[in-house]
Design an enzyme around this catalytic site. Structure first.
Site, short mmCIF file in Angstrom:
data_model
loop_
_atom_site.label_atom_id
_atom_site.label_comp_id
_atom_site.label_asym_id
_atom_site.label_seq_id
_atom_site.Cartn_x
_atom_site.Cartn_y
_atom_site.Cartn_z
N TYR A 150 0.88 -1.18 0.00
CA TYR A 150 0.00 0.00 0.00
C TYR A 150 0.91 1.22 0.00
CZ TYR A 150 -3.50 3.42 1.45
OH TYR A 150 -4.33 4.52 1.53
N ASP A 191 -2.05 -1.18 -4.19
CA ASP A 191 -2.32 0.23 -4.48
C ASP A 191 -1.02 0.99 -4.24
OD1 ASP A 191 -3.08 2.85 -4.55
OD2 ASP A 191 -4.45 2.75 -2.84
N HIS A 320 -12.13 1.80 -4.80
CA HIS A 320 -11.23 1.11 -5.73
C HIS A 320 -11.93 -0.12 -6.31
CE1 HIS A 320 -7.23 2.95 -4.53
NE2 HIS A 320 -8.04 3.41 -3.60
#
Length: 569
Positions: A150, A191, A320
Protein backbone atom coordinates in the site's frame (compact mmCIF):
# COMPACT_ATOMS: atom_id res chain seq x y z
CA UNK A 1 -3.37 -19.74 -10.08
CA UNK A 2 -5.28 -16.47 -9.66
CA UNK A 3 -3.95 -13.47 -7.71
CA UNK A 4 -6.21 -10.54 -6.78
CA UNK A 5 -5.26 -7.15 -5.34
CA UNK A 6 -7.93 -4.92 -3.80
CA UNK A 7 -7.88 -1.71 -1.78
CA UNK A 8 -10.94 -2.35 0.39
CA UNK A 9 -11.03 1.10 2.03
CA UNK A 10 -11.79 -0.54 5.37
CA UNK A 11 -11.94 -4.33 5.79
CA UNK A 12 -14.61 -4.05 8.46
CA UNK A 13 -16.97 -2.28 6.03
CA UNK A 14 -16.40 -4.77 3.21
CA UNK A 15 -17.03 -7.75 5.49
CA UNK A 16 -20.24 -6.10 6.65
CA UNK A 17 -21.22 -5.50 3.02
CA UNK A 18 -20.79 -9.18 2.11
CA UNK A 19 -22.03 -10.64 5.39
CA UNK A 20 -18.82 -12.43 6.39
CA UNK A 21 -15.11 -12.58 5.65
CA UNK A 22 -15.54 -15.97 3.97
CA UNK A 23 -18.18 -14.64 1.57
CA UNK A 24 -15.98 -11.66 0.71
CA UNK A 25 -12.96 -13.88 -0.03
CA UNK A 26 -14.97 -16.47 -1.96
CA UNK A 27 -16.43 -13.75 -4.19
CA UNK A 28 -13.02 -13.40 -5.88
CA UNK A 29 -12.60 -17.13 -6.62
CA UNK A 30 -8.84 -16.57 -6.26
CA UNK A 31 -5.90 -18.41 -4.73
CA UNK A 32 -4.12 -15.37 -3.28
CA UNK A 33 -6.01 -12.21 -2.28
CA UNK A 34 -3.95 -9.15 -1.35
CA UNK A 35 -5.88 -6.46 0.49
CA UNK A 36 -4.80 -2.91 1.25
CA UNK A 37 -6.12 -0.22 3.59
CA UNK A 38 -7.63 -2.61 6.10
CA UNK A 39 -7.80 0.25 8.67
CA UNK A 40 -7.39 -2.23 11.52
CA UNK A 41 -5.12 -1.87 14.53
CA UNK A 42 -3.37 -4.94 15.91
CA UNK A 43 -5.73 -5.09 18.92
CA UNK A 44 -8.71 -5.14 16.53
CA UNK A 45 -7.57 -8.29 14.73
CA UNK A 46 -10.31 -10.62 15.88
CA UNK A 47 -11.19 -13.91 14.22
CA UNK A 48 -14.10 -12.27 12.37
CA UNK A 49 -11.62 -10.11 10.43
CA UNK A 50 -8.81 -12.61 9.89
CA UNK A 51 -9.94 -16.25 10.00
CA UNK A 52 -11.95 -17.95 7.25
CA UNK A 53 -12.25 -21.66 6.51
CA UNK A 54 -9.85 -22.67 3.77
CA UNK A 55 -7.64 -19.57 4.00
CA UNK A 56 -4.45 -18.58 5.81
CA UNK A 57 -3.96 -14.86 6.46
CA UNK A 58 -1.00 -12.58 7.13
CA UNK A 59 -1.44 -9.03 8.44
CA UNK A 60 0.60 -5.89 8.89
CA UNK A 61 -0.94 -3.07 10.91
CA UNK A 62 0.25 0.47 11.45
CA UNK A 63 2.64 0.88 14.37
CA UNK A 64 2.90 4.66 14.29
CA UNK A 65 1.23 7.03 16.73
CA UNK A 66 1.48 10.02 14.40
CA UNK A 67 -1.59 12.21 14.32
CA UNK A 68 -4.16 11.01 11.80
CA UNK A 69 -2.35 7.71 11.10
CA UNK A 70 -3.50 5.48 13.97
CA UNK A 71 -5.88 2.82 12.70
CA UNK A 72 -5.00 3.89 9.16
CA UNK A 73 -3.36 1.94 6.33
CA UNK A 74 -2.75 -1.79 6.91
CA UNK A 75 -2.39 -4.71 4.48
CA UNK A 76 -3.41 -8.38 4.55
CA UNK A 77 -2.69 -11.36 2.33
CA UNK A 78 -5.16 -14.27 2.27
CA UNK A 79 -4.01 -17.58 0.79
CA UNK A 80 -6.54 -20.26 -0.14
CA UNK A 81 -5.32 -23.73 0.81
CA UNK A 82 -6.73 -27.22 1.21
CA UNK A 83 -4.31 -28.28 3.93
CA UNK A 84 -2.51 -25.69 6.02
CA UNK A 85 -0.30 -27.85 8.22
CA UNK A 86 1.34 -29.95 5.51
CA UNK A 87 0.88 -28.83 1.96
CA UNK A 88 2.55 -28.73 -1.45
CA UNK A 89 0.28 -25.93 -2.67
CA UNK A 90 1.97 -22.84 -4.06
CA UNK A 91 -0.70 -20.56 -2.58
CA UNK A 92 0.42 -21.43 0.95
CA UNK A 93 3.69 -19.54 1.46
CA UNK A 94 6.85 -21.22 2.65
CA UNK A 95 7.74 -18.09 4.63
CA UNK A 96 6.22 -14.70 5.43
CA UNK A 97 7.60 -11.36 6.51
CA UNK A 98 5.95 -8.25 7.89
CA UNK A 99 7.33 -5.10 6.27
CA UNK A 100 10.20 -5.06 3.78
CA UNK A 101 13.19 -3.83 5.81
CA UNK A 102 13.74 -7.00 7.82
CA UNK A 103 13.42 -5.16 11.13
CA UNK A 104 9.87 -6.29 11.80
CA UNK A 105 11.03 -9.90 11.49
CA UNK A 106 9.76 -13.07 9.87
CA UNK A 107 8.42 -14.46 13.15
CA UNK A 108 6.60 -12.92 16.06
CA UNK A 109 9.15 -14.61 18.34
CA UNK A 110 12.04 -12.95 16.50
CA UNK A 111 13.27 -10.14 18.75
CA UNK A 112 16.70 -9.89 17.13
CA UNK A 113 15.62 -9.15 13.56
CA UNK A 114 18.41 -7.86 11.38
CA UNK A 115 18.33 -5.49 8.43
CA UNK A 116 17.33 -7.20 5.17
CA UNK A 117 20.06 -7.94 2.64
CA UNK A 118 20.80 -4.94 0.42
CA UNK A 119 19.59 -2.33 2.90
CA UNK A 120 22.75 -2.01 4.99
CA UNK A 121 23.39 1.55 3.75
CA UNK A 122 20.28 2.86 5.53
CA UNK A 123 20.04 3.63 9.24
CA UNK A 124 17.69 1.60 11.44
CA UNK A 125 15.77 4.80 12.13
CA UNK A 126 15.13 5.34 8.41
CA UNK A 127 14.10 1.74 7.91
CA UNK A 128 11.77 1.61 10.90
CA UNK A 129 10.11 4.85 9.84
CA UNK A 130 9.11 3.60 6.36
CA UNK A 131 8.00 0.25 7.82
CA UNK A 132 5.95 1.74 10.66
CA UNK A 133 2.67 2.32 8.83
CA UNK A 134 1.70 -1.27 8.01
CA UNK A 135 2.22 -0.98 4.26
CA UNK A 136 3.77 -4.31 3.27
CA UNK A 137 3.46 -8.07 3.68
CA UNK A 138 5.93 -10.35 1.87
CA UNK A 139 5.10 -14.00 1.23
CA UNK A 140 7.58 -16.45 -0.30
CA UNK A 141 5.84 -19.01 -2.51
CA UNK A 142 8.96 -20.84 -3.61
CA UNK A 143 8.77 -20.05 -7.30
CA UNK A 144 8.27 -16.34 -6.60
CA UNK A 145 8.23 -13.76 -3.81
CA UNK A 146 5.02 -11.75 -3.50
CA UNK A 147 4.99 -8.15 -2.21
CA UNK A 148 1.56 -6.89 -1.06
CA UNK A 149 1.97 -3.09 -0.95
CA UNK A 150 0.00 0.00 0.00
CA UNK A 151 2.05 2.92 -1.30
CA UNK A 152 2.03 6.24 0.58
CA UNK A 153 0.02 9.17 -0.69
CA UNK A 154 1.66 12.60 -0.82
CA UNK A 155 0.00 15.90 -1.75
CA UNK A 156 2.04 18.24 -3.92
CA UNK A 157 2.36 20.80 -1.11
CA UNK A 158 3.25 18.33 1.68
CA UNK A 159 7.06 18.21 1.71
CA UNK A 160 7.22 15.82 4.66
CA UNK A 161 5.02 13.16 3.05
CA UNK A 162 6.75 13.58 -0.31
CA UNK A 163 10.06 12.80 1.38
CA UNK A 164 8.50 9.82 3.16
CA UNK A 165 7.19 8.48 -0.15
CA UNK A 166 10.58 8.97 -1.83
CA UNK A 167 12.36 7.06 0.95
CA UNK A 168 9.68 4.34 0.91
CA UNK A 169 10.17 3.48 -2.76
CA UNK A 170 13.95 4.03 -2.70
CA UNK A 171 14.40 1.45 0.07
CA UNK A 172 11.86 -0.87 -1.53
CA UNK A 173 13.73 -0.77 -4.84
CA UNK A 174 16.96 -1.77 -3.07
CA UNK A 175 15.19 -4.79 -1.58
CA UNK A 176 13.92 -5.81 -5.00
CA UNK A 177 17.39 -5.47 -6.54
CA UNK A 178 18.82 -7.70 -3.83
CA UNK A 179 16.26 -10.45 -4.46
CA UNK A 180 16.63 -10.26 -8.23
CA UNK A 181 20.40 -10.46 -7.81
CA UNK A 182 19.89 -13.79 -6.06
CA UNK A 183 17.84 -15.07 -9.00
CA UNK A 184 14.44 -14.75 -7.29
CA UNK A 185 11.26 -13.93 -9.20
CA UNK A 186 9.11 -11.10 -7.84
CA UNK A 187 5.45 -10.16 -8.04
CA UNK A 188 4.46 -6.74 -6.70
CA UNK A 189 0.72 -6.12 -6.23
CA UNK A 190 -1.26 -3.40 -4.55
CA UNK A 191 -2.32 0.23 -4.48
CA UNK A 192 0.95 2.05 -5.19
CA UNK A 193 -0.76 5.48 -5.36
CA UNK A 194 1.01 6.17 -8.67
CA UNK A 195 -0.59 6.46 -12.10
CA UNK A 196 2.43 5.95 -14.39
CA UNK A 197 1.28 7.45 -17.70
CA UNK A 198 -1.21 9.95 -19.09
CA UNK A 199 -3.33 7.08 -20.41
CA UNK A 200 -3.82 5.99 -16.78
CA UNK A 201 -5.50 9.23 -15.66
CA UNK A 202 -8.81 10.78 -16.75
CA UNK A 203 -7.67 14.42 -16.69
CA UNK A 204 -3.94 14.13 -17.35
CA UNK A 205 -2.42 17.46 -18.34
CA UNK A 206 0.63 18.08 -20.54
CA UNK A 207 3.03 17.91 -17.58
CA UNK A 208 1.39 14.91 -15.96
CA UNK A 209 4.20 12.45 -16.69
CA UNK A 210 6.92 14.78 -15.34
CA UNK A 211 6.01 13.95 -11.75
CA UNK A 212 9.00 12.38 -9.94
CA UNK A 213 7.07 9.33 -8.78
CA UNK A 214 5.68 8.61 -12.23
CA UNK A 215 9.17 9.01 -13.66
CA UNK A 216 10.49 6.53 -11.10
CA UNK A 217 7.69 4.05 -11.84
CA UNK A 218 8.37 4.08 -15.57
CA UNK A 219 12.12 3.71 -14.97
CA UNK A 220 11.39 0.38 -13.26
CA UNK A 221 9.69 -1.05 -16.36
CA UNK A 222 11.33 -3.26 -18.97
CA UNK A 223 10.65 -0.78 -21.81
CA UNK A 224 12.78 1.77 -19.93
CA UNK A 225 15.58 -0.68 -19.16
CA UNK A 226 14.19 -1.82 -15.81
CA UNK A 227 13.35 -5.29 -14.52
CA UNK A 228 9.56 -5.15 -14.14
CA UNK A 229 6.59 -5.69 -16.41
CA UNK A 230 3.40 -3.71 -15.82
CA UNK A 231 1.26 -6.83 -16.22
CA UNK A 232 -1.98 -5.02 -17.04
CA UNK A 233 -0.33 -2.87 -19.74
CA UNK A 234 1.58 -5.85 -21.10
CA UNK A 235 -1.73 -7.64 -21.68
CA UNK A 236 -3.75 -4.51 -22.60
CA UNK A 237 -1.23 -2.12 -24.17
CA UNK A 238 -3.65 0.32 -25.82
CA UNK A 239 -6.70 0.09 -23.59
CA UNK A 240 -7.99 3.49 -22.52
CA UNK A 241 -10.34 4.47 -19.68
CA UNK A 242 -9.04 1.53 -17.68
CA UNK A 243 -9.21 2.93 -14.16
CA UNK A 244 -9.14 1.31 -10.74
CA UNK A 245 -9.91 4.23 -8.40
CA UNK A 246 -12.45 7.05 -8.38
CA UNK A 247 -12.87 9.99 -5.97
CA UNK A 248 -15.05 8.72 -3.14
CA UNK A 249 -16.92 11.98 -2.59
CA UNK A 250 -17.75 13.14 -6.12
CA UNK A 251 -19.63 10.24 -7.72
CA UNK A 252 -16.98 10.13 -10.44
CA UNK A 253 -17.63 6.46 -11.21
CA UNK A 254 -20.84 7.40 -12.97
CA UNK A 255 -18.73 8.82 -15.80
CA UNK A 256 -15.68 6.57 -15.19
CA UNK A 257 -13.67 9.64 -14.25
CA UNK A 258 -10.80 7.98 -12.40
CA UNK A 259 -7.20 6.83 -12.35
CA UNK A 260 -5.21 3.57 -12.48
CA UNK A 261 -3.12 3.30 -9.34
CA UNK A 262 -3.68 -0.38 -8.41
CA UNK A 263 -1.03 -2.49 -10.11
CA UNK A 264 0.42 -5.94 -10.65
CA UNK A 265 4.13 -5.98 -11.57
CA UNK A 266 6.43 -8.93 -12.13
CA UNK A 267 10.16 -9.42 -12.67
CA UNK A 268 12.49 -12.36 -13.18
CA UNK A 269 12.96 -15.29 -15.48
CA UNK A 270 10.32 -17.83 -16.42
CA UNK A 271 10.17 -21.27 -14.80
CA UNK A 272 11.36 -23.15 -17.87
CA UNK A 273 14.86 -24.55 -18.00
CA UNK A 274 15.40 -22.84 -21.36
CA UNK A 275 14.37 -19.45 -19.92
CA UNK A 276 17.39 -17.73 -21.48
CA UNK A 277 15.87 -18.19 -24.93
CA UNK A 278 14.63 -14.93 -26.45
CA UNK A 279 10.98 -14.25 -25.69
CA UNK A 280 10.94 -16.33 -22.51
CA UNK A 281 9.83 -14.36 -19.45
CA UNK A 282 7.14 -14.43 -16.78
CA UNK A 283 4.67 -12.51 -18.94
CA UNK A 284 5.10 -14.63 -22.07
CA UNK A 285 5.30 -18.01 -20.34
CA UNK A 286 3.11 -17.77 -17.22
CA UNK A 287 0.65 -14.82 -17.31
CA UNK A 288 -2.59 -15.81 -19.01
CA UNK A 289 -4.53 -12.57 -18.43
CA UNK A 290 -4.80 -9.47 -16.29
CA UNK A 291 -7.90 -7.32 -15.88
CA UNK A 292 -9.93 -4.99 -13.65
CA UNK A 293 -12.96 -6.37 -11.79
CA UNK A 294 -15.20 -3.40 -12.51
CA UNK A 295 -18.24 -5.04 -10.91
CA UNK A 296 -16.71 -4.18 -7.53
CA UNK A 297 -17.06 -0.47 -8.18
CA UNK A 298 -19.33 1.51 -5.84
CA UNK A 299 -21.74 2.51 -8.57
CA UNK A 300 -23.67 -0.22 -10.35
CA UNK A 301 -25.40 -0.05 -13.76
CA UNK A 302 -29.00 1.06 -13.47
CA UNK A 303 -28.32 3.29 -10.47
CA UNK A 304 -26.83 6.22 -12.37
CA UNK A 305 -29.67 8.68 -11.60
CA UNK A 306 -29.02 8.40 -7.87
CA UNK A 307 -25.99 10.66 -8.23
CA UNK A 308 -28.02 13.47 -9.78
CA UNK A 309 -28.36 15.58 -6.68
CA UNK A 310 -27.83 12.45 -4.62
CA UNK A 311 -25.00 13.56 -2.37
CA UNK A 312 -26.87 12.41 0.73
CA UNK A 313 -26.95 8.80 -0.50
CA UNK A 314 -24.00 6.68 0.59
CA UNK A 315 -23.04 4.09 -1.98
CA UNK A 316 -21.71 0.72 -0.89
CA UNK A 317 -18.26 -0.58 -1.67
CA UNK A 318 -14.70 0.68 -1.85
CA UNK A 319 -13.57 3.60 -3.99
CA UNK A 320 -11.23 1.11 -5.73
CA UNK A 321 -11.86 -1.85 -8.01
CA UNK A 322 -9.89 -5.11 -7.64
CA UNK A 323 -7.31 -6.12 -10.24
CA UNK A 324 -6.48 -9.75 -10.94
CA UNK A 325 -4.03 -11.85 -12.94
CA UNK A 326 -4.22 -15.53 -13.87
CA UNK A 327 -0.99 -17.55 -13.94
CA UNK A 328 -0.42 -20.86 -15.69
CA UNK A 329 2.17 -23.62 -15.49
CA UNK A 330 3.09 -22.89 -11.86
CA UNK A 331 4.15 -26.26 -10.37
CA UNK A 332 3.66 -27.34 -6.76
CA UNK A 333 6.40 -26.95 -4.18
CA UNK A 334 7.77 -29.33 -1.55
CA UNK A 335 5.83 -30.15 1.61
CA UNK A 336 5.79 -27.20 3.99
CA UNK A 337 3.78 -25.75 6.87
CA UNK A 338 2.09 -22.44 7.62
CA UNK A 339 4.61 -19.73 8.62
CA UNK A 340 4.29 -18.59 12.23
CA UNK A 341 3.42 -15.06 11.08
CA UNK A 342 -0.05 -16.34 10.15
CA UNK A 343 -2.96 -14.70 11.97
CA UNK A 344 -4.13 -18.09 13.28
CA UNK A 345 -1.22 -18.03 15.75
CA UNK A 346 -2.03 -14.64 17.26
CA UNK A 347 -2.85 -15.42 20.92
CA UNK A 348 -5.94 -13.21 20.79
CA UNK A 349 -7.28 -15.23 17.84
CA UNK A 350 -5.97 -18.72 18.57
CA UNK A 351 -7.16 -18.47 22.18
CA UNK A 352 -10.68 -17.25 21.53
CA UNK A 353 -11.33 -19.74 18.74
CA UNK A 354 -11.14 -22.73 21.05
CA UNK A 355 -12.44 -23.68 24.46
CA UNK A 356 -9.99 -24.23 27.28
CA UNK A 357 -10.85 -27.92 27.24
CA UNK A 358 -10.07 -28.16 23.53
CA UNK A 359 -6.74 -26.47 24.14
CA UNK A 360 -5.84 -28.96 26.89
CA UNK A 361 -6.73 -31.82 24.53
CA UNK A 362 -4.64 -30.16 21.84
CA UNK A 363 -1.62 -30.17 24.14
CA UNK A 364 -1.86 -33.93 24.60
CA UNK A 365 -1.10 -34.53 20.91
CA UNK A 366 2.00 -36.50 20.02
CA UNK A 367 4.83 -33.99 19.71
CA UNK A 368 6.45 -36.11 17.02
CA UNK A 369 3.49 -35.69 14.69
CA UNK A 370 4.51 -34.09 11.40
CA UNK A 371 1.57 -31.67 11.77
CA UNK A 372 2.91 -30.02 14.94
CA UNK A 373 6.00 -28.21 13.63
CA UNK A 374 5.63 -24.87 11.85
CA UNK A 375 8.80 -23.38 10.45
CA UNK A 376 9.71 -19.97 9.07
CA UNK A 377 12.68 -18.55 7.20
CA UNK A 378 14.83 -18.46 10.35
CA UNK A 379 14.12 -22.16 11.06
CA UNK A 380 12.42 -21.17 14.33
CA UNK A 381 9.86 -23.81 15.29
CA UNK A 382 6.45 -23.16 16.75
CA UNK A 383 5.18 -26.50 18.01
CA UNK A 384 1.56 -27.34 18.59
CA UNK A 385 2.43 -27.65 22.28
CA UNK A 386 3.89 -24.15 22.38
CA UNK A 387 0.87 -22.75 20.63
CA UNK A 388 -1.39 -24.49 23.13
CA UNK A 389 0.58 -23.24 26.15
CA UNK A 390 0.34 -19.72 24.81
CA UNK A 391 -3.38 -20.17 24.29
CA UNK A 392 -3.98 -21.58 27.77
CA UNK A 393 -2.07 -18.72 29.36
CA UNK A 394 -4.08 -16.25 27.33
CA UNK A 395 -7.39 -17.92 28.27
CA UNK A 396 -6.47 -17.93 31.97
CA UNK A 397 -5.65 -14.23 31.84
CA UNK A 398 -8.83 -13.58 29.89
CA UNK A 399 -11.04 -15.55 32.28
CA UNK A 400 -9.41 -14.14 35.43
CA UNK A 401 -9.83 -10.61 34.13
CA UNK A 402 -13.58 -11.05 33.66
CA UNK A 403 -15.59 -9.63 36.57
CA UNK A 404 -17.90 -11.98 38.46
CA UNK A 405 -21.37 -11.84 36.92
CA UNK A 406 -23.08 -11.80 40.36
CA UNK A 407 -20.86 -8.89 41.42
CA UNK A 408 -21.83 -6.94 38.31
CA UNK A 409 -25.54 -7.59 38.98
CA UNK A 410 -25.21 -6.36 42.56
CA UNK A 411 -23.33 -3.30 41.40
CA UNK A 412 -26.06 -2.43 38.91
CA UNK A 413 -28.75 -3.01 41.52
CA UNK A 414 -27.02 -0.78 44.06
CA UNK A 415 -27.04 2.04 41.52
CA UNK A 416 -30.85 1.91 41.17
CA UNK A 417 -32.16 4.48 43.66
CA UNK A 418 -35.77 4.59 44.78
CA UNK A 419 -37.82 7.75 44.38
CA UNK A 420 -38.12 8.15 48.14
CA UNK A 421 -34.37 8.17 48.53
CA UNK A 422 -34.38 11.66 47.00
CA UNK A 423 -36.36 12.89 50.03
CA UNK A 424 -33.97 11.44 52.61
CA UNK A 425 -32.13 13.68 55.01
CA UNK A 426 -28.43 13.94 54.21
CA UNK A 427 -26.53 12.33 57.08
CA UNK A 428 -23.81 14.92 56.75
CA UNK A 429 -26.32 17.62 57.77
CA UNK A 430 -27.75 15.85 60.83
CA UNK A 431 -25.86 17.99 63.29
CA UNK A 432 -27.13 21.21 61.79
CA UNK A 433 -30.85 20.39 61.73
CA UNK A 434 -33.49 20.69 64.46
CA UNK A 435 -35.38 17.53 65.43
CA UNK A 436 -38.66 19.25 64.61
CA UNK A 437 -37.71 19.67 60.92
CA UNK A 438 -40.02 18.07 58.37
CA UNK A 439 -37.22 16.06 56.69
CA UNK A 440 -37.51 12.39 57.48
CA UNK A 441 -34.56 10.00 57.63
CA UNK A 442 -35.19 6.40 56.67
CA UNK A 443 -33.12 3.27 57.14
CA UNK A 444 -29.84 2.58 55.29
CA UNK A 445 -31.56 1.20 52.23
CA UNK A 446 -33.53 4.39 51.72
CA UNK A 447 -36.93 2.68 52.18
CA UNK A 448 -39.38 4.27 54.64
CA UNK A 449 -41.35 1.90 56.85
CA UNK A 450 -44.44 3.42 58.55
CA UNK A 451 -44.65 0.54 61.08
CA UNK A 452 -41.18 1.01 62.54
CA UNK A 453 -40.21 3.76 64.96
CA UNK A 454 -36.50 4.21 65.24
CA UNK A 455 -34.79 6.77 67.50
CA UNK A 456 -33.29 8.40 64.41
CA UNK A 457 -36.78 9.09 62.97
CA UNK A 458 -39.23 9.98 65.82
CA UNK A 459 -42.91 10.38 65.08
CA UNK A 460 -44.22 13.88 65.81
CA UNK A 461 -47.35 14.20 67.98
CA UNK A 462 -50.50 16.00 66.90
CA UNK A 463 -49.94 18.86 69.33
CA UNK A 464 -46.75 19.93 67.65
CA UNK A 465 -48.54 20.51 64.35
CA UNK A 466 -46.00 18.36 62.52
CA UNK A 467 -47.06 15.57 60.15
CA UNK A 468 -46.76 11.93 61.16
CA UNK A 469 -44.59 9.43 59.29
CA UNK A 470 -47.55 8.12 57.30
CA UNK A 471 -48.43 11.68 56.32
CA UNK A 472 -44.87 12.18 55.12
CA UNK A 473 -45.12 9.07 52.96
CA UNK A 474 -48.11 10.56 51.20
CA UNK A 475 -46.34 13.89 50.74
CA UNK A 476 -43.24 12.22 49.31
CA UNK A 477 -45.39 10.20 46.93
CA UNK A 478 -47.30 13.22 45.65
CA UNK A 479 -44.11 15.24 45.36
CA UNK A 480 -42.48 12.42 43.39
CA UNK A 481 -45.40 12.32 40.96
CA UNK A 482 -45.19 16.08 40.59
CA UNK A 483 -41.48 15.91 39.85
CA UNK A 484 -42.03 13.22 37.21
CA UNK A 485 -44.83 15.15 35.49
CA UNK A 486 -42.79 18.35 35.62
CA UNK A 487 -39.78 16.61 34.09
CA UNK A 488 -41.88 15.16 31.30
CA UNK A 489 -43.41 18.56 30.57
CA UNK A 490 -40.01 20.29 30.47
CA UNK A 491 -38.58 17.59 28.24
CA UNK A 492 -41.53 17.90 25.85
CA UNK A 493 -41.12 21.67 25.73
CA UNK A 494 -37.41 21.33 25.00
CA UNK A 495 -38.14 18.93 22.15
CA UNK A 496 -40.73 21.28 20.68
CA UNK A 497 -38.34 24.22 20.83
CA UNK A 498 -35.52 22.19 19.29
CA UNK A 499 -37.81 20.97 16.48
CA UNK A 500 -38.95 24.51 15.67
CA UNK A 501 -35.38 25.77 15.67
CA UNK A 502 -34.22 22.97 13.37
CA UNK A 503 -37.12 23.67 10.97
CA UNK A 504 -36.14 27.34 10.95
CA UNK A 505 -32.50 26.45 10.18
CA UNK A 506 -33.54 24.08 7.37
CA UNK A 507 -35.78 26.72 5.83
CA UNK A 508 -33.00 29.28 6.02
CA UNK A 509 -30.53 26.84 4.44
CA UNK A 510 -32.95 26.00 1.61
CA UNK A 511 -33.51 29.66 0.86
CA UNK A 512 -29.77 30.41 0.88
CA UNK A 513 -28.56 27.47 -1.27
CA UNK A 514 -27.49 28.81 -4.69
CA UNK A 515 -28.22 27.23 -8.06
CA UNK A 516 -25.30 26.07 -10.18
CA UNK A 517 -24.84 27.99 -13.40
CA UNK A 518 -24.47 24.93 -15.62
CA UNK A 519 -27.73 23.15 -14.76
CA UNK A 520 -29.67 25.67 -12.63
CA UNK A 521 -29.98 23.03 -9.92
CA UNK A 522 -29.50 23.42 -6.14
CA UNK A 523 -25.86 23.09 -5.13
CA UNK A 524 -24.47 20.91 -2.36
CA UNK A 525 -22.79 22.40 0.70
CA UNK A 526 -19.34 21.14 1.64
CA UNK A 527 -16.60 22.00 4.16
CA UNK A 528 -12.86 22.41 3.61
CA UNK A 529 -11.11 19.55 5.45
CA UNK A 530 -7.58 20.18 4.27
CA UNK A 531 -5.41 22.00 6.85
CA UNK A 532 -4.72 25.59 5.86
CA UNK A 533 -6.16 29.10 6.04
CA UNK A 534 -9.59 27.96 4.78
CA UNK A 535 -9.88 24.87 6.98
CA UNK A 536 -13.46 24.42 8.24
CA UNK A 537 -14.92 26.99 5.84
CA UNK A 538 -18.11 26.09 3.98
CA UNK A 539 -18.66 26.35 0.23
CA UNK A 540 -21.16 25.33 -2.46
CA UNK A 541 -20.50 23.21 -5.57
CA UNK A 542 -22.54 21.64 -8.33
CA UNK A 543 -24.30 18.54 -6.96
CA UNK A 544 -23.79 16.36 -10.03
CA UNK A 545 -21.19 13.62 -10.32
CA UNK A 546 -17.70 14.56 -11.44
CA UNK A 547 -16.87 13.82 -15.05
CA UNK A 548 -15.16 15.15 -18.18
CA UNK A 549 -15.83 18.81 -19.00
CA UNK A 550 -16.98 17.77 -22.48
CA UNK A 551 -19.98 15.96 -20.99
CA UNK A 552 -22.86 18.39 -20.23
CA UNK A 553 -24.43 15.86 -17.87
CA UNK A 554 -21.40 15.90 -15.58
CA UNK A 555 -20.48 18.37 -12.82
CA UNK A 556 -20.40 21.89 -14.30
CA UNK A 557 -17.60 23.03 -11.99
CA UNK A 558 -19.64 25.69 -10.16
CA UNK A 559 -18.07 26.89 -6.91
CA UNK A 560 -19.01 29.56 -4.36
CA UNK A 561 -18.01 30.27 -0.78
CA UNK A 562 -20.94 30.06 1.64
CA UNK A 563 -20.19 33.47 3.16
CA UNK A 564 -17.82 36.39 2.76
CA UNK A 565 -15.82 35.38 5.85
CA UNK A 566 -15.16 31.96 4.30
CA UNK A 567 -13.27 33.44 1.39
CA UNK A 568 -9.50 33.20 1.63
CA UNK A 569 -7.70 36.46 2.15
Amino acid sequence: MKIVTYNVNGLRQRISQFGSLLKLLNSFDADIICIQETKLRRQELTADFSIADGYESFFSCTRTSDKGRTGYSGVATFCRVKSAFSSVEVALPLAAEEGFTGLLGCSRKDETASVAEGLEEFSREELLKVDSEGRCIITDHGHFVLFNLYGPRAESDDAERIQFKLNFFKILEKRWESLLGRGRRIFVVGDLNIAPCAIDRCDAGPDFENNEFRTWFRSMLVESGGHFFDVFRAKNPNRRDAFTCWPSNTGAEQFNYGTRIDHILCAGSCLHEEHDIEGHNLIACHVKECNILTEYKRWKPGNAPRWKGGWNIKLEGSDHAPVYTSLVKIPDVSHHSTPSLAARYLPSIHGLQQTLGANISCCSLDQDSENTILKNDNSEDLTEEAACNTTIAFNRRYISSMPNQETKKRARKSQQLSLRSFFQKNSNLDNGLDSSATDVSGNQTGVLDSNSQSPEAPVMDDHGGSPTRSDMNGIASSQGQGVQEGSRYLEKEKNNIALLEWQRIQLHMQNSIPLCKGHREPCVSRVVKKPGPTFGHRFYVCARAEGPSSNPEANCGYFRWASMKSRPK
